[in-house]
Every structure is written in C-alpha cells, then in structure tokens.
Design a protein around this motif. Structure first.
Motif, PDB file in Angstrom:
ATOM      1  N   ASN A  99       0.807  -1.217   0.000  1.00 48.95           N
ATOM      2  CA  ASN A  99       0.000   0.000   0.000  1.00 48.95           C
ATOM      3  C   ASN A  99       0.839   1.267   0.000  1.00 48.95           C
ATOM      4  N   GLU A 100       2.102   1.152   0.265  1.00 47.27           N
ATOM      5  CA  GLU A 100       3.011   2.301   0.277  1.00 47.27           C
ATOM      6  C   GLU A 100       4.048   2.108  -0.821  1.00 47.27           C
ATOM      7  N   LEU A 101       4.574   3.203  -1.337  1.00 43.44           N
ATOM      8  CA  LEU A 101       5.579   3.130  -2.391  1.00 43.44           C
ATOM      9  C   LEU A 101       6.812   2.356  -1.928  1.00 43.44           C
ATOM     10  N   SER A 102       7.195   2.532  -0.681  1.00 42.36           N
ATOM     11  CA  SER A 102       8.369   1.811  -0.169  1.00 42.36           C
ATOM     12  C   SER A 102       8.113   0.302  -0.139  1.00 42.36           C
ATOM     13  N   ASP A 103       6.870  -0.109   0.172  1.00 48.10           N
ATOM     14  CA  ASP A 103       6.527  -1.538   0.157  1.00 48.10           C
ATOM     15  C   ASP A 103       6.613  -2.095  -1.259  1.00 48.10           C
ATOM     16  N   LEU A 104       6.126  -1.319  -2.216  1.00 49.95           N
ATOM     17  CA  LEU A 104       6.169  -1.750  -3.613  1.00 49.95           C
ATOM     18  C   LEU A 104       7.613  -1.874  -4.083  1.00 49.95           C
ATOM     19  N   TRP A 105       8.443  -0.911  -3.715  1.00 51.25           N
ATOM     20  CA  TRP A 105       9.857  -0.969  -4.090  1.00 51.25           C
ATOM     21  C   TRP A 105      10.513  -2.215  -3.495  1.00 51.25           C
ATOM     22  N   ASP A 106      10.244  -2.497  -2.234  1.00 52.32           N
ATOM     23  CA  ASP A 106      10.819  -3.687  -1.598  1.00 52.32           C
ATOM     24  C   ASP A 106      10.387  -4.956  -2.326  1.00 52.32           C
ATOM     25  N   ALA A 107       9.120  -5.005  -2.750  1.00 52.04           N
ATOM     26  CA  ALA A 107       8.608  -6.173  -3.470  1.00 52.04           C
ATOM     27  C   ALA A 107       9.309  -6.336  -4.814  1.00 52.04           C
ATOM     28  N   LEU A 108       9.422  -5.248  -5.573  1.00 50.07           N
ATOM     29  CA  LEU A 108      10.080  -5.325  -6.877  1.00 50.07           C
ATOM     30  C   LEU A 108      11.559  -5.656  -6.728  1.00 50.07           C
ATOM     31  N   HIS A 109      12.204  -5.029  -5.766  1.00 50.30           N
ATOM     32  CA  HIS A 109      13.627  -5.260  -5.529  1.00 50.30           C
ATOM     33  C   HIS A 109      13.869  -6.713  -5.112  1.00 50.30           C
ATOM     34  N   GLY A 110      13.052  -7.207  -4.186  1.00 50.46           N
ATOM     35  CA  GLY A 110      13.217  -8.583  -3.716  1.00 50.46           C
ATOM     36  C   GLY A 110      12.925  -9.606  -4.800  1.00 50.46           C
ATOM     37  N   THR A 111      11.914  -9.341  -5.621  1.00 59.21           N
ATOM     38  CA  THR A 111      11.561 -10.273  -6.691  1.00 59.21           C
ATOM     39  C   THR A 111      12.653 -10.307  -7.752  1.00 59.21           C
ATOM     40  N   TYR A 112      13.159  -9.145  -8.133  1.00 59.46           N
ATOM     41  CA  TYR A 112      14.224  -9.104  -9.139  1.00 59.46           C
ATOM     42  C   TYR A 112      15.471  -9.820  -8.628  1.00 59.46           C
ATOM     43  N   ASN A 113      15.880  -9.502  -7.417  1.00 58.10           N
ATOM     44  CA  ASN A 113      17.102 -10.107  -6.884  1.00 58.10           C
ATOM     45  C   ASN A 113      16.962 -11.609  -6.703  1.00 58.10           C
ATOM     46  N   ALA A 114      15.752 -12.088  -6.414  1.00 60.35           N
ATOM     47  CA  ALA A 114      15.544 -13.526  -6.263  1.00 60.35           C
ATOM     48  C   ALA A 114      15.714 -14.241  -7.600  1.00 60.35           C
ATOM     49  N   ALA A 115      15.388 -13.566  -8.705  1.00 57.99           N
ATOM     50  CA  ALA A 115      15.471 -14.186 -10.030  1.00 57.99           C
ATOM     51  C   ALA A 115      16.774 -13.860 -10.754  1.00 57.99           C
ATOM     52  N   SER A 116      17.507 -12.889 -10.266  1.00 57.75           N
ATOM     53  CA  SER A 116      18.731 -12.458 -10.933  1.00 57.75           C
ATOM     54  C   SER A 116      19.763 -13.578 -10.956  1.00 57.75           C
ATOM     55  N   GLY A 117      20.333 -13.803 -12.118  1.00 57.91           N
ATOM     56  CA  GLY A 117      21.381 -14.808 -12.248  1.00 57.91           C
ATOM     57  C   GLY A 117      20.881 -16.222 -12.495  1.00 57.91           C
ATOM     58  N   ARG A 118      19.577 -16.438 -12.444  1.00 57.54           N
ATOM     59  CA  ARG A 118      19.042 -17.778 -12.703  1.00 57.54           C
ATOM     60  C   ARG A 118      19.056 -18.068 -14.198  1.00 57.54           C
ATOM     61  N   GLU A 119      19.279 -19.328 -14.532  1.00 59.46           N
ATOM     62  CA  GLU A 119      19.208 -19.724 -15.929  1.00 59.46           C
ATOM     63  C   GLU A 119      17.746 -19.901 -16.318  1.00 59.46           C
ATOM     64  N   PHE A 120      17.448 -19.661 -17.573  1.00 61.07           N
ATOM     65  CA  PHE A 120      16.085 -19.832 -18.057  1.00 61.07           C
ATOM     66  C   PHE A 120      16.127 -20.335 -19.491  1.00 61.07           C
ATOM     67  N   ALA A 121      15.045 -20.964 -19.898  1.00 59.22           N
ATOM     68  CA  ALA A 121      14.947 -21.511 -21.249  1.00 59.22           C
ATOM     69  C   ALA A 121      13.960 -20.670 -22.060  1.00 59.22           C
ATOM     70  N   VAL A 122      14.464 -20.001 -23.072  1.00 64.00           N
ATOM     71  CA  VAL A 122      13.614 -19.188 -23.932  1.00 64.00           C
ATOM     72  C   VAL A 122      12.682 -20.083 -24.752  1.00 64.00           C
TER      73      VAL A 122
END
Length: 86
Positions: free
Chosen positions: A23-46
C-alpha cells in the motif's frame, strides 16, 4: 465521438508481496527489488515461448491525426487509459 467516453475502472486490489499488500511506495519498491534479486542470475529456457500460439494480425482502421487530437482533448488528465487505449 461515440468511441471516446469515460469508462468505469474495474475493481482492483493491491499487489501482494510475501502475503502483505503493498500500500506504500516503499513496500512496492521492496517487493520489486526482492523479486528481481531472487530471479537475478538464474538460468532460463527461452524455448518455453515456442509453445505459445501465434496470434492473428489485425488491420488498423484508418484515422486522421486531427481525430486523435480531438479524442485526447476530451479525456481527463487524471484518468488511466481504458479499452480504447487513449
């Protein structure tokens, strides 16, 4: 013009991250930041996209620049784009 009119926005709910609404911009930023960092560096199949069906191409209806400008003039500056994409 009939195709330009105010549209009723659908009901919505907040984005949730770890079962907590953002509900707050800081919460949204934390969600986007955490989601990106959790997926960063993972291999994926196009190749997973190969299973998606091709969509049919649609032809545009001809319109004049003046028609678009007239439509935009009738829109509110504080509204989001609707189904007419304006």
């Amino acid at each position: 013009m009939e195709w330009v009119k105010q549209c009723k926005l659908p009901p919505c709910e907040a984005i949730k991250y770890q079962d907590t609404p953002c509900n707050e911009l800081s919460d949204l930023w934390d969600a986007l930041h955490g989601t990106y960092n959790a997926a960063s560096g993972r291999e994926f199949a196009v190749s997973i996209l190969d299973d998606l069906p091709d969509t049919e191409e649609h032809n545009w209806v001809n319109f004049a620049r003046a028609e678009v400008l007239d439509a935009i003039k009738g829109c509110s500056n504080g509204s989001a784009p609707g189904p007419d994409h304006i």
